[in-house]
Design an enzyme around this catalytic site. Sequence first.
Site, mmCIF file in Angstrom:
data_model
loop_
_atom_site.group_PDB
_atom_site.id
_atom_site.type_symbol
_atom_site.label_atom_id
_atom_site.label_comp_id
_atom_site.label_asym_id
_atom_site.label_seq_id
_atom_site.Cartn_x
_atom_site.Cartn_y
_atom_site.Cartn_z
ATOM 1 N N ASN A 61 0.818 -1.213 0.122
ATOM 2 C CA ASN A 61 -0.040 0.041 0.066
ATOM 3 C C ASN A 61 0.748 1.297 -0.021
ATOM 4 O O ASN A 61 0.352 2.475 -0.424
ATOM 5 C CB ASN A 61 -0.903 -0.034 0.991
ATOM 6 C CG ASN A 61 -0.321 -0.061 2.367
ATOM 7 O OD1 ASN A 61 0.650 -0.338 2.778
ATOM 8 N ND2 ASN A 61 -0.935 0.644 3.474
ATOM 9 N N CYS A 95 -2.884 1.777 6.989
ATOM 10 C CA CYS A 95 -2.985 1.404 8.341
ATOM 11 C C CYS A 95 -3.214 2.387 9.237
ATOM 12 O O CYS A 95 -3.790 2.309 10.323
ATOM 13 C CB CYS A 95 -1.776 0.631 8.843
ATOM 14 S SG CYS A 95 -0.159 1.688 8.737
ATOM 15 N N GLN A 101 -8.317 -7.773 -2.807
ATOM 16 C CA GLN A 101 -8.798 -6.798 -1.923
ATOM 17 C C GLN A 101 -10.263 -6.567 -2.065
ATOM 18 O O GLN A 101 -10.968 -6.398 -0.954
ATOM 19 C CB GLN A 101 -8.040 -5.504 -2.084
ATOM 20 C CG GLN A 101 -6.433 -5.589 -1.426
ATOM 21 C CD GLN A 101 -6.646 -5.954 0.101
ATOM 22 O OE1 GLN A 101 -5.896 -7.060 0.397
ATOM 23 N NE2 GLN A 101 -7.360 -5.244 0.936
ATOM 24 N N GLU A 132 -9.617 -5.123 11.012
ATOM 25 C CA GLU A 132 -9.342 -4.050 9.935
ATOM 26 C C GLU A 132 -9.853 -4.620 8.678
ATOM 27 O O GLU A 132 -9.331 -5.893 8.099
ATOM 28 C CB GLU A 132 -7.605 -4.009 9.813
ATOM 29 C CG GLU A 132 -6.997 -3.199 9.029
ATOM 30 C CD GLU A 132 -5.501 -3.048 9.009
ATOM 31 O OE1 GLU A 132 -4.922 -4.269 8.851
ATOM 32 O OE2 GLU A 132 -5.021 -1.939 9.170
ATOM 33 N N LYS A 151 12.578 -7.419 0.526
ATOM 34 C CA LYS A 151 11.800 -8.424 -0.204
ATOM 35 C C LYS A 151 10.270 -7.541 -0.194
ATOM 36 O O LYS A 151 9.458 -7.592 0.652
ATOM 37 C CB LYS A 151 11.448 -9.643 0.852
ATOM 38 C CG LYS A 151 9.984 -10.391 0.641
ATOM 39 C CD LYS A 151 9.883 -11.004 -0.714
ATOM 40 C CE LYS A 151 8.363 -11.561 -0.596
ATOM 41 N NZ LYS A 151 7.295 -10.619 -0.979
ATOM 42 N N GLU A 159 5.408 -3.398 12.061
ATOM 43 C CA GLU A 159 4.392 -2.612 11.948
ATOM 44 C C GLU A 159 3.090 -3.288 11.327
ATOM 45 O O GLU A 159 3.112 -3.564 10.385
ATOM 46 C CB GLU A 159 4.690 -1.225 11.317
ATOM 47 C CG GLU A 159 5.786 -0.479 11.967
ATOM 48 C CD GLU A 159 5.407 0.086 13.232
ATOM 49 O OE1 GLU A 159 4.031 0.112 13.633
ATOM 50 O OE2 GLU A 159 6.376 0.414 13.985
ATOM 51 N N GLU A 213 9.376 2.859 14.213
ATOM 52 C CA GLU A 213 10.038 3.290 12.852
ATOM 53 C C GLU A 213 10.387 4.871 12.992
ATOM 54 O O GLU A 213 9.820 5.346 13.620
ATOM 55 C CB GLU A 213 9.327 2.781 11.645
ATOM 56 C CG GLU A 213 8.983 1.317 11.680
ATOM 57 C CD GLU A 213 8.397 1.126 10.171
ATOM 58 O OE1 GLU A 213 7.363 1.380 10.101
ATOM 59 O OE2 GLU A 213 9.334 0.806 9.153
ATOM 60 N N GLY A 250 2.756 -10.481 10.900
ATOM 61 C CA GLY A 250 3.681 -10.047 11.795
ATOM 62 C C GLY A 250 4.007 -10.715 12.995
ATOM 63 O O GLY A 250 5.049 -11.167 13.561
ATOM 64 N N GLY A 272 3.164 -5.106 7.461
ATOM 65 C CA GLY A 272 2.002 -5.690 6.983
ATOM 66 C C GLY A 272 0.772 -6.064 8.054
ATOM 67 O O GLY A 272 0.587 -5.528 9.014
ATOM 68 N N SER A 273 0.238 -7.226 7.621
ATOM 69 C CA SER A 273 -0.899 -7.811 8.503
ATOM 70 C C SER A 273 -0.341 -8.222 9.878
ATOM 71 O O SER A 273 0.787 -8.702 10.037
ATOM 72 C CB SER A 273 -1.604 -8.808 7.769
ATOM 73 O OG SER A 273 -0.812 -10.152 7.801
HETATM 74 C C1 UN1 Z 1 0.547 6.792 6.395
HETATM 75 O O1 UN1 Z 1 -0.692 6.251 6.696
HETATM 76 O O2 UN1 Z 1 0.557 7.643 6.027
HETATM 77 O O3 UN1 Z 1 1.151 0.283 6.259
HETATM 78 C C2 UN1 Z 1 1.543 5.718 6.678
HETATM 79 C C3 UN1 Z 1 0.794 1.451 6.339
HETATM 80 C C4 UN1 Z 1 1.533 2.248 7.515
HETATM 81 C C5 UN1 Z 1 1.877 3.367 6.849
HETATM 82 C C6 UN1 Z 1 1.098 4.478 6.852
HETATM 83 N N1 UN1 Z 1 2.615 1.538 7.756
HETATM 84 O O4 UN1 Z 1 -0.352 1.720 5.970
#
Ligand code: UN1
Length: 498
Positions: free
Chosen positions: A156, A288, A335, A389, A179, A254, A468, A237, A232-233
């Site tokens: 994304n 996310c 999706q 989600e 990757k 994340e 991060e 994760g 990722g998910s």
């Molecule tokens: C954002 O929303 O601007 O996977 C960044 C994601 C997040 C990054 C979002 N780790 O959507």
Amino acid sequence: MATSQVTKYKNYIGGQWVDCESGRTYPITSPASKTTVLGEFQISGPEDAAAAVQAAQDALQGWSDTPAPVRAGVLYRALEIMRERGDDIARTITIEEGKPLADAQGEVKRAMNITEYAAGEGRRMFGYTTPSELPNTFAYTVRRPLGVVAIITPWNFPIAIPAWKIAPALICGNTLVFKPASGTPLSAVKLVEVFEEAGLPPGVLNLITGPGSSVGNALVENPLVRGISFTGSTEIGTGIYTQGAALLKKVQCEMGGKNAVILLADADLDKALGGIVQAAFGSTGQRCTATSRVIVEEAIYDQFMEQLIDRTSKLKIGDGLDPDVDVSPLSSQSQLDIVMGYIGMGTEEGARLVYGGKSLSGGIFDDGYYVEPTIFTEVAPDMRIAQEEIFGPVLTVFKADGLEEAIQISNNVKFGLSSSVYTKDLTKAFQYINTVEAGMVHVNAPTLGGEVHLPFGGLKSSGVGQREQGTEAVDFFSEVITVYIDHAGAPRAQARFI
Ligand code: UN1
């Protein structure tokens, strides 16, 4: 489609663009044009992962011995190349991932910002000195790279997320195996080309494409891999974190979000509506940090709903390359299936569908994975659409009789990534800031995004391991070594710590 016209893209290992061992490739198509093949990409396997890790290991000594300010020079050159090529890279994101061009341009800007910020770290990367308890002893800390690090990223944000892992990892002296998500390998190739042309030595950054199932394990299990940075998910994760922890590796994950906005009766409604509509439906909700829940104080509920539906109905749906489009296609058929599944589930669970809810067909919609922005009310807190989600343009709306109940609803999910409150009452704002369960808290602003010099990440099932970005990124991508130096001219009578 004549396959002879389709470009075949390769892995990048040890400074060479190479085919995977099996020689097998897979096609990528555009979300707004299902029949347009953008390229063929390598289906890498464990043997390719092993080769990439070995190339990174071979390059480690040279790169980690390179002074950090000199490593920064490569990042500054990468920044210049990104600036020159920004439009082309943004177009690639839109064509490959589907998001509107303006969002893609914003994404490239964030990649540039993190590259610039990380390059600056080359002249900081602070340790500290502190008095020793012993005479004639100098004590200090210094940073060392982790070694070989695996970078595993989602589709994304196919440029920004890799950049905000790769740039800080490189400045700290690590060598990398990247990757990318199997859905967005073309953006990944473009990013690696930038670093290659910026003069990164061979083997410092390696790229392998293909499904996570065939290379993910191989990377996590490889004893030469000392760190793993994953976005990722929550499901994947959790697997990576558990597996990495058992092997005593440093891991940051994340993961998902179910971000809520609390809208209090005293808020600037116009401002709040702007933020909510943008964060719920912009990037088609595939973010996310998207807003997927709004918790509205009862007194303004009817007024809010009327204006929310009015604004949502004005959003233009279409191809992300069209500059007037607000909501572009979802990124893939899978999706679309997931989002439509949740919409069906919401209705079955007894929530009230008050806007949207349909996938779109006819005209340009037949070429892509389009779904209407969708709004549910009368959502019970335990429904799946209230808890899970969805990663699409689906907003669930709740009523609360005040801030306390609203915070309780907000916190009643397993996720804790981002959050927002709209209010002019400072006391309530601070009560919210101090109790909401989220790694990122916004007041009178959307749940989206973040600045690269501030930490990014979540609580509970949204994140684990160090944050991060910000200086936390340097903390994750380096080991801190503590040094004691006895500089007395003669042996000490009692050279012992208390
Ligand atoms: C954002 O929303 O601007 O996977 C960044 C994601 C997040 C990054 C979002 N780790 O959507």
